[in-house]
Scaffold this motif. Sequence first.
Motif: not given
Length: 196
Positions: A150-168
């Motif tokens: 996200t930024d301060n101008n209203g931009f928002s985007a989702s990104f993929p990450i596997t559960a394994y690496w997210k936990r790490m």
Amino acid sequence: MSGFRTIAGKTVAMDRANVDTDQIIPKQFLKRIEKTGFGQFLFYDWRYTQEGEENPNFELNQPANQSASILIANENFGCGSSREHAPWALSDYGFKVVIAPSFADIFHQNCLKNGMIPVKLHAEEVAYLLEKATNQPYHLTIDLEKETVTDNNGFSASFPITAYWKRMLLNGWDEIEITLQLEGEIAQFECSNAVK
């Protein structure tokens, strides 16, 4: 490594496609055995002239882009050889996140293994960020738990990450630390299967 939930930082735009690992950290600087000290050689052939002076036209050398921790690049970032030194150099320089439409697979894995987030967004989202980052200062927040940029101008985007690496990344673990968490079970297995 230290864990984190969010990273908020200044961006720098590098609107270049197919940036390979030899451009990120040239081969002549791969003699060190530590993971540190590579930041000074990051993008060396672009950052410096043949006389060894800073190239004022290169993105990282421009005064407005100093102290950036989020690199925004174009497609196929980190292609070429599989050298782990590339994320070492980026991290040692101060980058915590690289955003691009696509990454070379091995570079992507090497980033995650070394505590950096390679954020893959749609090409049009990256184009927006590249344009915004040309007007400094431009800051982004990467929320690892929510998997958003996200930024301060209203931009928002989702990104993929596997559960394994997210936990790490959330816990600041590497693969050795994951193994050490099973030290008791490993010792028990070794004892039960010891040759008598």
